[in-house]
Each structure stands twice: as C-alpha cells, then as structure tokens.
Motif scaffolding. Sequence first.
Motif, PDB file in Angstrom:
ATOM      1  N   ILE A 164       0.835  -1.212   0.000  1.00 43.58           N
ATOM      2  CA  ILE A 164       0.000   0.000   0.000  1.00 43.58           C
ATOM      3  C   ILE A 164       0.864   1.254   0.000  1.00 43.58           C
ATOM      4  O   ILE A 164       0.559   2.225  -0.703  1.00 43.58           O
ATOM      5  CB  ILE A 164      -0.970  -0.016   1.193  1.00 43.58           C
ATOM      6  CG1 ILE A 164      -2.030  -1.085   0.967  1.00 43.58           C
ATOM      7  CG2 ILE A 164      -1.607   1.347   1.422  1.00 43.58           C
ATOM      8  CD1 ILE A 164      -2.995  -1.266   2.106  1.00 43.58           C
ATOM      9  N   ASN A 165       1.949   1.240   0.774  1.00 41.02           N
ATOM     10  CA  ASN A 165       2.846   2.395   0.804  1.00 41.02           C
ATOM     11  C   ASN A 165       3.633   2.532  -0.497  1.00 41.02           C
ATOM     12  O   ASN A 165       4.022   3.633  -0.872  1.00 41.02           O
ATOM     13  CB  ASN A 165       3.821   2.297   1.978  1.00 41.02           C
ATOM     14  CG  ASN A 165       3.167   2.657   3.287  1.00 41.02           C
ATOM     15  OD1 ASN A 165       2.135   3.334   3.322  1.00 41.02           O
ATOM     16  ND2 ASN A 165       3.752   2.197   4.378  1.00 41.02           N
ATOM     17  N   ALA A 166       3.863   1.443  -1.185  1.00 36.51           N
ATOM     18  CA  ALA A 166       4.651   1.483  -2.406  1.00 36.51           C
ATOM     19  C   ALA A 166       3.916   2.213  -3.524  1.00 36.51           C
ATOM     20  O   ALA A 166       4.547   2.886  -4.345  1.00 36.51           O
ATOM     21  CB  ALA A 166       5.002   0.064  -2.856  1.00 36.51           C
ATOM     22  N   VAL A 167       2.600   2.096  -3.565  1.00 37.82           N
ATOM     23  CA  VAL A 167       1.836   2.752  -4.631  1.00 37.82           C
ATOM     24  C   VAL A 167       2.009   4.271  -4.558  1.00 37.82           C
ATOM     25  O   VAL A 167       2.412   4.894  -5.541  1.00 37.82           O
ATOM     26  CB  VAL A 167       0.346   2.330  -4.573  1.00 37.82           C
ATOM     27  CG1 VAL A 167      -0.482   3.154  -5.530  1.00 37.82           C
ATOM     28  CG2 VAL A 167       0.227   0.847  -4.881  1.00 37.82           C
ATOM     29  N   PRO A 168       1.737   4.925  -3.418  1.00 39.57           N
ATOM     30  CA  PRO A 168       1.962   6.378  -3.378  1.00 39.57           C
ATOM     31  C   PRO A 168       3.427   6.754  -3.578  1.00 39.57           C
ATOM     32  O   PRO A 168       3.732   7.747  -4.236  1.00 39.57           O
ATOM     33  CB  PRO A 168       1.508   6.786  -1.977  1.00 39.57           C
ATOM     34  CG  PRO A 168       0.657   5.672  -1.468  1.00 39.57           C
ATOM     35  CD  PRO A 168       1.113   4.459  -2.190  1.00 39.57           C
ATOM     36  N   GLN A 169       4.333   5.940  -3.021  1.00 44.32           N
ATOM     37  CA  GLN A 169       5.753   6.228  -3.181  1.00 44.32           C
ATOM     38  C   GLN A 169       6.144   6.142  -4.652  1.00 44.32           C
ATOM     39  O   GLN A 169       6.901   6.959  -5.152  1.00 44.32           O
ATOM     40  CB  GLN A 169       6.589   5.242  -2.347  1.00 44.32           C
ATOM     41  CG  GLN A 169       8.058   5.575  -2.288  1.00 44.32           C
ATOM     42  CD  GLN A 169       8.323   6.905  -1.603  1.00 44.32           C
ATOM     43  OE1 GLN A 169       7.651   7.273  -0.649  1.00 44.32           O
ATOM     44  NE2 GLN A 169       9.289   7.637  -2.113  1.00 44.32           N
ATOM     45  N   GLY A 170       5.602   5.160  -5.367  1.00 49.97           N
ATOM     46  CA  GLY A 170       5.875   5.030  -6.795  1.00 49.97           C
ATOM     47  C   GLY A 170       5.335   6.214  -7.572  1.00 49.97           C
ATOM     48  O   GLY A 170       5.979   6.713  -8.502  1.00 49.97           O
ATOM     49  N   LEU A 171       4.138   6.701  -7.209  1.00 53.17           N
ATOM     50  CA  LEU A 171       3.565   7.872  -7.868  1.00 53.17           C
ATOM     51  C   LEU A 171       4.419   9.104  -7.638  1.00 53.17           C
ATOM     52  O   LEU A 171       4.637   9.909  -8.553  1.00 53.17           O
ATOM     53  CB  LEU A 171       2.135   8.111  -7.379  1.00 53.17           C
ATOM     54  CG  LEU A 171       1.090   7.084  -7.837  1.00 53.17           C
ATOM     55  CD1 LEU A 171      -0.240   7.382  -7.177  1.00 53.17           C
ATOM     56  CD2 LEU A 171       0.960   7.096  -9.345  1.00 53.17           C
ATOM     57  N   VAL A 172       4.915   9.250  -6.424  1.00 58.20           N
ATOM     58  CA  VAL A 172       5.771  10.395  -6.101  1.00 58.20           C
ATOM     59  C   VAL A 172       7.035  10.331  -6.951  1.00 58.20           C
ATOM     60  O   VAL A 172       7.471  11.346  -7.511  1.00 58.20           O
ATOM     61  CB  VAL A 172       6.110  10.422  -4.588  1.00 58.20           C
ATOM     62  CG1 VAL A 172       7.210  11.416  -4.282  1.00 58.20           C
ATOM     63  CG2 VAL A 172       4.871  10.731  -3.773  1.00 58.20           C
ATOM     64  N   VAL A 217       7.456   8.910  -9.868  1.00 55.08           N
ATOM     65  CA  VAL A 217       7.090   9.188 -11.257  1.00 55.08           C
ATOM     66  C   VAL A 217       6.898  10.688 -11.445  1.00 55.08           C
ATOM     67  O   VAL A 217       7.366  11.277 -12.434  1.00 55.08           O
ATOM     68  CB  VAL A 217       5.819   8.403 -11.660  1.00 55.08           C
ATOM     69  CG1 VAL A 217       5.266   8.892 -12.987  1.00 55.08           C
ATOM     70  CG2 VAL A 217       6.117   6.920 -11.723  1.00 55.08           C
ATOM     71  N   LEU A 218       6.181  11.344 -10.530  1.00 61.33           N
ATOM     72  CA  LEU A 218       5.949  12.782 -10.628  1.00 61.33           C
ATOM     73  C   LEU A 218       7.257  13.561 -10.529  1.00 61.33           C
ATOM     74  O   LEU A 218       7.460  14.541 -11.261  1.00 61.33           O
ATOM     75  CB  LEU A 218       4.969  13.242  -9.548  1.00 61.33           C
ATOM     76  CG  LEU A 218       3.516  12.776  -9.733  1.00 61.33           C
ATOM     77  CD1 LEU A 218       2.682  13.179  -8.527  1.00 61.33           C
ATOM     78  CD2 LEU A 218       2.937  13.363 -11.005  1.00 61.33           C
ATOM     79  N   GLN A 219       8.148  13.157  -9.614  1.00 58.88           N
ATOM     80  CA  GLN A 219       9.432  13.833  -9.487  1.00 58.88           C
ATOM     81  C   GLN A 219      10.248  13.692 -10.770  1.00 58.88           C
ATOM     82  O   GLN A 219      10.888  14.643 -11.218  1.00 58.88           O
ATOM     83  CB  GLN A 219      10.220  13.277  -8.292  1.00 58.88           C
ATOM     84  CG  GLN A 219       9.674  13.708  -6.950  1.00 58.88           C
ATOM     85  CD  GLN A 219      10.409  13.050  -5.784  1.00 58.88           C
ATOM     86  OE1 GLN A 219      11.128  12.076  -5.962  1.00 58.88           O
ATOM     87  NE2 GLN A 219      10.216  13.608  -4.598  1.00 58.88           N
ATOM     88  N   ALA A 220      10.232  12.528 -11.369  1.00 56.98           N
ATOM     89  CA  ALA A 220      10.964  12.302 -12.619  1.00 56.98           C
ATOM     90  C   ALA A 220      10.382  13.172 -13.725  1.00 56.98           C
ATOM     91  O   ALA A 220      11.114  13.741 -14.557  1.00 56.98           O
ATOM     92  CB  ALA A 220      10.915  10.822 -12.998  1.00 56.98           C
ATOM     93  N   LYS A 267      12.228  16.183 -15.791  1.00 55.27           N
ATOM     94  CA  LYS A 267      12.302  16.131 -17.228  1.00 55.27           C
ATOM     95  C   LYS A 267      11.800  17.434 -17.817  1.00 55.27           C
ATOM     96  O   LYS A 267      12.387  17.958 -18.764  1.00 55.27           O
ATOM     97  CB  LYS A 267      11.465  14.951 -17.737  1.00 55.27           C
ATOM     98  CG  LYS A 267      11.579  14.723 -19.219  1.00 55.27           C
ATOM     99  CD  LYS A 267      10.770  13.498 -19.612  1.00 55.27           C
ATOM    100  CE  LYS A 267      10.872  13.257 -21.101  1.00 55.27           C
ATOM    101  NZ  LYS A 267      10.104  12.109 -21.531  1.00 55.27           N
ATOM    102  N   GLU A 268      10.709  17.968 -17.243  1.00 48.85           N
ATOM    103  CA  GLU A 268      10.157  19.221 -17.736  1.00 48.85           C
ATOM    104  C   GLU A 268      11.083  20.401 -17.466  1.00 48.85           C
ATOM    105  O   GLU A 268      11.111  21.351 -18.214  1.00 48.85           O
ATOM    106  CB  GLU A 268       8.793  19.485 -17.097  1.00 48.85           C
ATOM    107  CG  GLU A 268       7.695  18.553 -17.609  1.00 48.85           C
ATOM    108  CD  GLU A 268       6.379  18.744 -16.894  1.00 48.85           C
ATOM    109  OE1 GLU A 268       6.284  19.578 -15.969  1.00 48.85           O
ATOM    110  OE2 GLU A 268       5.414  18.049 -17.248  1.00 48.85           O
TER     111      GLU A 268
END
Length: 172
Positions: A151-159, A161-164, A168-169
């Motif tokens: 459960i903690n991995a899902v939000p951590q993975g989203l964070v 992805v967003l940071q990457a 990139k932007e």
Amino acid sequence: MRPEKQYLVEEVSNHLNKSDYVYLTNYERITVDEIAELRAQLSEFDAEFHVIKNSIFGVAAAAQELPDLGEYLKGQTAIVVGGDNPSGVAKVIGEFFKKKDKVEMKAGILNERALTKEEIEALAKLPGLEVLRAQLLGLLTQPATGFVRVINAVPQGLVNVLQAKVRKENGE
C-alpha cells in the motif's frame, strides 16, 4: 486398601493433577545434593521432582485413566510434574541428566498420551515456549507487514514518477 496407602495414592494423584504431563525418571545413583540442584532448576518452570513408589503411581495413574506405563515402573522411580512448559522442563531434565551421567529418563505422559524416552528427548530439543510464541507472532504479522508495504509502495511510486516528470520538464 490400607489408609496409609490410600493417602499415598491421593498424594500422587494431586501431583499428577498439577500439569498435563508427567515424566518418569530413574534416580538410582543421584545424591541428595544433586536432587536439590535439580529441584532448584525445575522450580524456575514451576515443576517439581517427587520420589514415588511404583505401585502407588500405577494405582494413581489408573484411577485417572492415564496410559499404562507399567513396563517402566521398575527400580527406583521419581516423577517430574508441574508448570505449563513441558518442553522447557524436558530440556532441563535432559541437560541435567546428561551433565550428571547418573540418571535417565524412563518414559512420560503428555496430554494423556504415553511418551517414550526418545520422544521426550525430541520434545526437549524444541524451542522454549516464549520462543515459539515469538515465532508465531512473527508469522502472524508477516502478511500484514507485506500488505502495508504494498500500500505504501503505490503512493511512493507515484511520487517518484511525478518527481521524474518534473525533472524532465525542467530539463534536469
């Protein structure tokens, strides 16, 4: 039965009621000091060492409908009873007997089932009651811990992805 024998049978019956196990030992060559030492070690597990007459034990065990250990009721016999940790008590007895090399385990009863000397030795090799409880608790908490990590991995993975995406932007 004579009153004095009836008293002894009742005494042994009281000892047998103290726990769901009883171990029969041969104490033929053990000294009084060594018995005192063994009793002190057993008291840590609330267990007791009692010298008994074979015939009295046979009558008391039969009255309580315990398995017949008549073939082991030869020579000098003592019983070990009490406490709620049969494997811990078996371990104490086994180590003591091995160290003294004088006495030996004859047989036993655990939860109304007869045990051989070999089965008691195997019981002595089991971890103590507290260790078994800790292992069980560890097994019970493992699935919950894994679930929380997922459960903690899902939000951590989203964070991540967003940071990457932000890097990139920004051209980093």
